[in-house]
Design an enzyme around this catalytic site. Structure first.
Site, PDB file in Angstrom:
ATOM      1  N   GLY A 112      -4.402  13.626  -6.336  1.00  0.00           N
ATOM      2  CA  GLY A 112      -5.313  14.508  -5.615  1.00  0.00           C
ATOM      3  C   GLY A 112      -4.676  15.106  -4.371  1.00  0.00           C
ATOM      4  CE  LYS A 113      -9.493  17.646  -0.949  1.00  0.00           C
ATOM      5  NZ  LYS A 113     -10.610  17.697   0.034  1.00  0.00           N
ATOM      6  CE1 TYR A 114      -3.504   8.971   0.666  1.00  0.00           C
ATOM      7  CE2 TYR A 114      -5.414   9.831  -0.512  1.00  0.00           C
ATOM      8  CZ  TYR A 114      -4.875   8.989   0.441  1.00  0.00           C
ATOM      9  OH  TYR A 114      -5.689   8.175   1.183  1.00  0.00           O
ATOM     10  CG  HIS A 221      -1.509  -4.813   8.088  1.00  0.00           C
ATOM     11  ND1 HIS A 221      -1.910  -4.052   9.164  1.00  0.00           N
ATOM     12  CD2 HIS A 221      -2.143  -4.282   6.995  1.00  0.00           C
ATOM     13  CE1 HIS A 221      -2.735  -3.109   8.757  1.00  0.00           C
ATOM     14  NE2 HIS A 221      -2.897  -3.225   7.438  1.00  0.00           N
ATOM     15  N   PRO A 222       1.003  -3.978  10.488  1.00  0.00           N
ATOM     16  CG  PRO A 222       0.793  -1.651  10.602  1.00  0.00           C
ATOM     17  CD  PRO A 222       1.031  -2.771   9.635  1.00  0.00           C
ATOM     18  CE1 TYR A 224      -6.331  -7.805  11.403  1.00  0.00           C
ATOM     19  CE2 TYR A 224      -5.265  -6.548   9.652  1.00  0.00           C
ATOM     20  CZ  TYR A 224      -6.405  -6.853  10.395  1.00  0.00           C
ATOM     21  OH  TYR A 224      -7.597  -6.231  10.124  1.00  0.00           O
ATOM     22  CD  GLU A 291      -3.742  -4.510   2.990  1.00  0.00           C
ATOM     23  OE1 GLU A 291      -2.934  -3.572   3.130  1.00  0.00           O
ATOM     24  OE2 GLU A 291      -4.684  -4.736   3.779  1.00  0.00           O
TER      25      GLU A 291
END
Length: 342
Positions: A112-114, A221-222, A224, A291
């Protein structure tokens, strides 16, 4: 009479010898198929293992057993390295792995829009991502006609695969695991040595190279990296296969980047895919989709190498003292606008 008895004894003796030879020959013949079977059985996983070999005459900074970074941890409690700026020598690490003639498969999903993020992703990757190594990008999209023309560097190639459109971004996210599982089984098993799976709404700002290679690699993860485990957004409902009990947890890993050897990543994707299918059958969806399942997997299947948040930052995040270099980062975007059902 004596002669006749001696003759019979000799005849019986040779008869016993003959029977013994026949028995041994028959027994050996029955064993041969088993021996041959063991010889021809080979592992299907292609993983070169030459050790960490250096070369005479290579000059690089002397490592120290006493001096290192003191503001961050560079090893886990299970002795897996955590990769930060200042914990490795690029000259040495590149030489060690370049002589192994490796191929790194890299998967990207852009539906899609990605697709609007793809040009920046590929152009920045060609400046910073495994420069000097053989890289094969596998791009999965529902809009192959919108894939931009980007010049690939030496030994870098791009394959575009069309996949169906989806109405929910959650389904796009969770569907990756099955596609990756089948890609490894059907193609990569004889073509690549390592694989990384990366989000497309990202951009490279610095080196991502051989220091990231390992059997099973997770990226912290940025949000945590400095948080206690009771703040991690694990799936806490026991009904889900992604459930992690309170009081457990090592690090919280992003689902936007992970990788490792083909064998280890195949086991990861297959396990997560099976667990997500069970959740679907039970009408439950983990809080952070794939995730959440990834974090459950990493908790009980410890990564052999961890990448610091340098390897997945966010452009909207303020800088922090521990992050000396931003290598790879999520770009700023309006989730409501780009996601099909946000």
């Amino acid at each position: 009479m004596v002669f006749r008895q001696s003759f019979l004894i000799i005849l019986a003796f040779f008869g016993m010898i003959l029977c013994g030879l026949i028995y041994l020959n028959t027994n050996q013949s029955s064993c041969k198929p088993q021996i041959i079977e063991k010889v021809i059985t080979k592992s299907k996983w292609k993983l070169k293992n030459f050790g960490l070999r250096s070369s005479q005459g290579l000059l690089y900074n002397q490592p120290s057993a006493l001096v290192s970074r003191t503001d961050v941890a560079s090893v886990t409690s299970w002795l897996a390295p955590i990769i930060w700026e200042g914990t490795f020598d690029t000259t040495l690490i590149d030489l060690i792995y370049q002589q192994q003639n490796l191929t790194i498969a890299t998967t990207v999903f852009t539906l899609g829009k990605y697709t609007r993020f793809l040009k920046d992703f590929l152009e920045s990757a060609e400046q910073h991502y495994f420069v000097g190594f053989r890289v094969h990008y596998y791009l999965f999209t529902d809009l192959p006609e919108e894939v931009p023309e980007v010049k690939m560097g030496e030994n870098h190639s791009l394959t575009v695969r069309k996949v169906p459109s989806m109405n929910r971004w959650q389904d796009i996210s969770m569907g990756r695991m099955e596609i990756l599982e089948k890609l490894i089984e059907n193609e990569l098993v004889s073509e690549a040595d390592y694989i990384f799976c990366l989000d497309v709404d990202t951009k490279f700002y610095g080196r991502w190279g051989a220091e990231t290679l390992g059997r099973l690699v997770g990226v912290i993860h940025p949000w945590y990296f400095d948080a206690p485990r009771d703040q991690f957004t694990y799936e806490r409902r026991p009904e889900s296969q992604a459930y992690v009990p309170a009081g457990e947890g090592d690090y919280y890993f992003t689902g936007a980047a992970f990788g490792g050897s083909l064998e280890d990543v195949h086991h990861l994707t297959k396990t997560c895919r099976k667990q997500m299918n069970i959740d679907v059958a039970n009408s439950i969806e983990a809080i952070w989709h794939e995730e959440s399942h990834l974090n459950k997997y990493f908790l009980y299947n410890k990564p052999s190498k961890l990448l610091s948040p340098e390897y997945l930052w966010r452009d909207i995040n303020a800088g922090v003292a521990q992050i000396k270099v931003v290598r790879f980062s999520h770009v700023a975007k309006n989730n409501t606008e780009v996601r099909p059902n946000a």
